[in-house]
Structures are given as structure tokens and as C-alpha cells.
Design an enzyme around this catalytic site. Structure first.
Site, PDB file in Angstrom:
ATOM      1  N   SER A  97       0.939  -1.177   0.087  1.00 40.37           N
ATOM      2  CA  SER A  97       0.048   0.198   0.083  1.00 40.37           C
ATOM      3  C   SER A  97       0.857   1.319   0.011  1.00 40.37           C
ATOM      4  O   SER A  97       0.402   2.201  -0.352  1.00 40.37           O
ATOM      5  CB  SER A  97      -1.013  -0.101   0.855  1.00 40.37           C
ATOM      6  OG  SER A  97      -0.300   0.193   2.407  1.00 40.37           O
ATOM      7  N   HIS A 119      -5.312  -4.494  -1.098  1.00 38.88           N
ATOM      8  CA  HIS A 119      -5.544  -3.494  -2.144  1.00 38.88           C
ATOM      9  C   HIS A 119      -5.509  -3.968  -3.692  1.00 38.88           C
ATOM     10  O   HIS A 119      -5.638  -2.903  -4.516  1.00 38.88           O
ATOM     11  CB  HIS A 119      -4.040  -2.739  -2.104  1.00 38.88           C
ATOM     12  CG  HIS A 119      -3.869  -2.105  -0.762  1.00 38.88           C
ATOM     13  ND1 HIS A 119      -4.407  -0.675  -0.509  1.00 38.88           N
ATOM     14  CD2 HIS A 119      -3.508  -2.362   0.269  1.00 38.88           C
ATOM     15  CE1 HIS A 119      -4.290  -0.283   0.475  1.00 38.88           C
ATOM     16  NE2 HIS A 119      -3.824  -1.078   1.425  1.00 38.88           N
ATOM     17  N   LYS A 157     -12.152  -1.611   0.671  1.00 30.63           N
ATOM     18  CA  LYS A 157     -11.289  -0.719  -0.090  1.00 30.63           C
ATOM     19  C   LYS A 157     -12.255  -0.739  -1.462  1.00 30.63           C
ATOM     20  O   LYS A 157     -13.330  -0.137  -1.569  1.00 30.63           O
ATOM     21  CB  LYS A 157      -9.875  -1.244  -0.361  1.00 30.63           C
ATOM     22  CG  LYS A 157      -9.229  -1.231   1.109  1.00 30.63           C
ATOM     23  CD  LYS A 157      -7.866  -1.425   1.045  1.00 30.63           C
ATOM     24  CE  LYS A 157      -6.962  -1.715   2.215  1.00 30.63           C
ATOM     25  NZ  LYS A 157      -7.073  -0.823   3.524  1.00 30.63           N
TER      26      LYS A 157
HETATM   27  N1  PMP Z   1      -4.293  -5.756   5.076  1.00 31.22           N
HETATM   28  C1  PMP Z   1      -3.779  -4.613   4.188  1.00 31.22           C
HETATM   29  C2  PMP Z   1      -2.420  -4.780   3.301  1.00 31.22           C
HETATM   30  C3  PMP Z   1      -4.410  -3.626   4.371  1.00 31.22           C
HETATM   31  O1  PMP Z   1      -3.995  -2.506   3.664  1.00 31.22           O
HETATM   32  C4  PMP Z   1      -5.520  -3.473   5.195  1.00 31.22           C
HETATM   33  C5  PMP Z   1      -6.232  -1.998   5.399  1.00 31.22           C
HETATM   34  N2  PMP Z   1      -5.360  -0.993   5.536  1.00 31.22           N
HETATM   35  C6  PMP Z   1      -5.809  -4.390   6.112  1.00 31.22           C
HETATM   36  C7  PMP Z   1      -5.538  -5.567   5.893  1.00 31.22           C
HETATM   37  C8  PMP Z   1      -7.046  -4.306   7.135  1.00 31.22           C
HETATM   38  O2  PMP Z   1      -8.322  -4.383   6.460  1.00 31.22           O
HETATM   39  P1  PMP Z   1      -9.468  -3.775   7.079  1.00 31.22           P
HETATM   40  O3  PMP Z   1      -9.356  -2.267   6.947  1.00 31.22           O
HETATM   41  O4  PMP Z   1     -10.635  -4.283   6.468  1.00 31.22           O
HETATM   42  O5  PMP Z   1      -9.509  -3.907   8.680  1.00 31.22           O
END
Ligand code: PMP
Length: 397
Positions: free
Chosen positions: A189, A217, A247
Site C-alpha cells: 500500500s 489493495h 477498499k
Molecule cells: N491488509 C492490508 C494490506 C491493508 O492495507 C489493510 C487495511 N489498511 C488491512 C489488511 C485491514 O483491512 P481492514 O481495513 O478491513 O481492517
């Protein structure tokens, strides 16, 4: 003597270390919205409308009328909340329909939805209870927390470096009955780059380990609404595909996709699934409709078009843009310059967050530009004009 917590002091320490975070209120979740500085306990007072290049709502489906209607219908026909853990009475037809669609999209026997991607990562790694986890150094915090909670020996390998992973696996010659897990994000990300999924499959096969890929992502954006695992054609070789509904799928919740035994085991053993209320039915319904749109329409193509125009436009000005995906990290280097560029862009009505150390390594501060499929030509032009004007003002161009 006090046995209480001096939180004001802790906040000051964070402030001193430049680690204090602040909230900002958005009026709505969309490509353009008004924002307000943290009003604390008061009602928010919104500024002028700005264009948001900072959201993970990549296909712009969070305010899509079809997705909104699906959520509404889910609330009316099933309920606003699940009312209990899935294992008690919180398992509904909407959860099952979403899980069938996710499994179909991911090419797996089953899928299981959790109340967040965070809960899916922590619950899954903990439940697997691996002896050793090999984890990419840039993996998401929820993977790191899953490793911690599981108590597994965790070996961190260099980012996307298959040779380093292989050397680490060679060094850690396994006892006969050990169970190993290799875990990686698919699209990273903060860097917008992509894990070498096929090479990781080769390696895990060689060692008899399992591979878990977090597609947070990527879900919904690649082959037929799938992620990088589908793009690589490796649905059959990745034991655990995991991601978020929050997302591209414009909702809330997380999922795990894999074979029957994996799902049956997790619904028994993943504590974040067992001891947490089922995903809210409107969230399940919204995610399902968003997945349908991602698979059946050209929404993703529209995103890639915006990505390409922004990437080439910013690069032509002389900026360096990292990665190879829809996440465009514009490298600035110095943390203060990154903050100044972030502030400068805001003056032109463009919101792009500066990402600074310790989130990224020292000297690699960047602005993370996240285009959305719904950004208009005018939005893209405004963003590019702002990058030029603010970049010149800050002295980066
Ligand atoms: N894994 C990754 C790679 C993420 O970027 C995120 C969210 N930022 C999550 C897991 C967590 O997901 P959630 O926002 O649904 O808790």
C-alpha cells in the site's frame, strides 16, 4: 503515588517525536468532498470542497446508487446488524451469498467473511498456529499483529526478495513435523509494487510450506474482479487468499478464501471470527453488489485510465513515481518537503497525504496518490496543475 495513566504526557511524547496523529472529518465518501479539521466534541465545520486522491475506495463505489440500494435492501430484508456471532444466530443468507461469490471469483471451494480485514489476518494466522512465519518486511500491521498473537517464530525477509526468502528458509532447516507459513501482501500500500506470487508459490511448494496472500489493495481490480493471485493464474497454488471488503468493494469486513478444510477450520478456531459479531448484513450486501460491478463492468478500466494519465503527467514534470499499480507513491525524500507539498496541494484543493518515516524508511518520504475510477477529467487536470504549482513553490521542480 499514582497507579493511573498519564495519557497527556504520552501524547506530548508523541508530539515531540512528530508521531501525533489527528483526525479530519469528511462530509461524504466520494471523489470530491468537504473536509473539516477535528472538531473534537463539537459539530464539524466544513471547508471548501476538495478532490480526494487519498482513498482506497478505488472504483468509487462507496456512493454508487446500486451499492447503496443493495445495502438498503440488506438492512430492510435481513437487518441492520447480525445480532450475534455467525456461530450463534448471526449467520445469514447475505453472508453466504457473498461468500459464494468471493469463492467463485477467487477460484476456491469456499470463502469466509470476517468483521474486518484486520480481524481476518489476526484470526487466521493465530488459528493456523504456525511454527514459523516468513513475512515480507513491508507487510501490513494486521499481518504483523497476527504473527505476534500466534506466538510463532517470525522470520522477516527483504521486501519482495525471493532469494532472501529462500536463503532464510534454507538457514532455518525444519524439524520434521514443523508447519511453515509464508505471508505477503500482494499490492503493497505504500509502495504500489507487487509481490512475486508465482515465485513464492514455487518456493513454498519446494519446502512444503503454505502461502498466504493478502489482497487487500488488489481485490476487485485484476482478472475478473480478482486480485494479483488471479492475474498470476495461481488460484490453485495459494493455500490462503485473504483481503478486505473495505477498499475496492466499498464496504466493511474481511474475507479468507481457500479450500473446504481451511474455511471449516477457521470458523471453528479463528477467535476473531468466533468471538465477534457477524459482519453487518448491509455490509455483506454492499460488498456483494460492488464485487458484481467490479466483475461485470468496465469500472476497473476507468481506474487504469486515470492511473496512467496521472502517472505519466506527474513523471513528465520530473517527479519519480514508485510502483506499478493503481497506487502512485510520488517520491519526495525529505519529510519536511513532503509535508510542504501536501500542504501546498491542499491550497489548490487537492488532498494527497504525505507518508513519512517511520511509516516509510528515512529519506523516502512520499505522497501517496490514489486515483479513483470516478475522478473526472477536470479532477485529474486539477491534480496535475496542483502538483506543478505546489512543486515549484516548494522548490521540488
Ligand atoms: N491488509 C492490508 C494490506 C491493508 O492495507 C489493510 C487495511 N489498511 C488491512 C489488511 C485491514 O483491512 P481492514 O481495513 O478491513 O481492517
Amino acid at each position: 503515588m499514582s497507579h493511573g495513566f498519564d495519557l497527556a504526557e504520552r501524547l506530548r511524547t508523541r508530539e515531540d517525536r512528530d508521531l501525533r496523529r489527528h483526525l479530519e472529518v469528511a462530509e461524504r465518501v466520494a471523489g470530491r468532498t468537504r473536509l473539516a479539521a477535528d472538531p473534537k466534541a463539537q459539530a464539524a465545520e466544513f471547508d471548501e470542497e476538495a478532490v480526494i486522491f487519498a482513498s482506497n475506495n478505488y472504483l468509487g463505489l462507496a456512493d454508487d446508487s446500486r451499492v447503496q440500494r443493495a445495502a438498503e435492501l440488506g438492512a430492510r430484508t435481513v437487518g441492520t446488524g447480525a445480532g450475534a456471532s455467525r456461530l450463534v444466530t448471526g449467520d445469514t443468507s447475505l453472508h453466504r451469498a457473498l461468500e459464494r461469490d468471493l469463492a467463485d471469483c477467487k477460484g476456491t471451494e469456499r470463502a469466509l467473511v470476517f468483521s474486518s480485514g484486520y480481524a481476518a489476518n489476526v484470526g487466521t494466522i493465530d488459528a493456523l498456529d504456525p511454527d514459523v512465519v516468513f513475512s515480507d518486511e513491508l507487510n501490513h500491521a494486521s499481518i504483523i499483529d497476527g504473527c505476534r498473537v500466534s506466538g510463532a517464530e517470525t522470520v522477516v525477509y527483504d521486501h519482495c526478495d525471493v532469494a532472501d526468502l529462500r536463503a532464510a528458509m534454507d538457514r532455518r532447516s525444519p524439524a520434521a513435523d514443523e508447519q511453515w507459513l509464508v505471508v505477503t501482501d500482494s499490492v503493497f500500500s505504500m509502495d504500489g509494487d507487487v509481490a512475486p506470487v508465482s515465485a513464492l508459490c514455487d518456493l513454498t511448494e519446494r519446502y512444503g510450506a503454505w502461502l498466504m496472500v493478502d489482497e487487500a489493495h488488489a481485490t476487485g481490480l485484476f482478472a475478473d474482479g480478482g486480485g494479483i493471485v488471479q492475474r498470476a493464474g495461481e488460484s490453485d497454488r495459494v493455500e490462503i487468499q485473504l483481503g478486505t471488503l473495505s477498499k475496492t468493494l466499498a464496504s466493511q469486513g474481511g474475507y479468507v478464501a481457500g479450500d473446504e478444510a481451511l474455511v471449516e477450520y477457521l470458523l471453528n478456531a479463528a477467535r476473531s471470527f468466533v468471538f465477534s459479531t457477524g459482519l453487518a448484513p448491509p455490509s455483506a450486501a454492499a460488498a456483494r453488489e460492488a464485487l458484481r460491478i467490479a466483475r461485470e463492468t468496465d469500472r476497473a478500466d476507468r481506474l487504469w485510465d486515470r492511473v496512467e494519465r496521472l502517472r505519466s503527467g506527474v513523471e513528465e514534470m520530473g517527479y519519480e513515481v514508485l510502483g506499478e499499480t493503481h497506487i502512485l507513491p510520488v517520491l519526495v525524500g525529505d519529510r519536511d518537503d513532503a509535508l510542504a507539498l501536501d500542504q501546498g496541494l491542499r491550497e489548490y484543493g487537492i488532498v494527497v497525504p504525505a507518508i513519512r518515516p517511520p511509516t516509510v524508511p528515512e529519506g523516502t518520504a512520499r505522497l501517496r496518490v490514489a486515483p479513483m475510477a470516478t475522478h473526472t477529467d477536470a479532477d485529474i487536470r486539477q491534480c496535475l496543475d496542483a502538483f506543478r504549482a505546489a512543486g515549484e513553490e516548494v522548490g521540488l521542480l
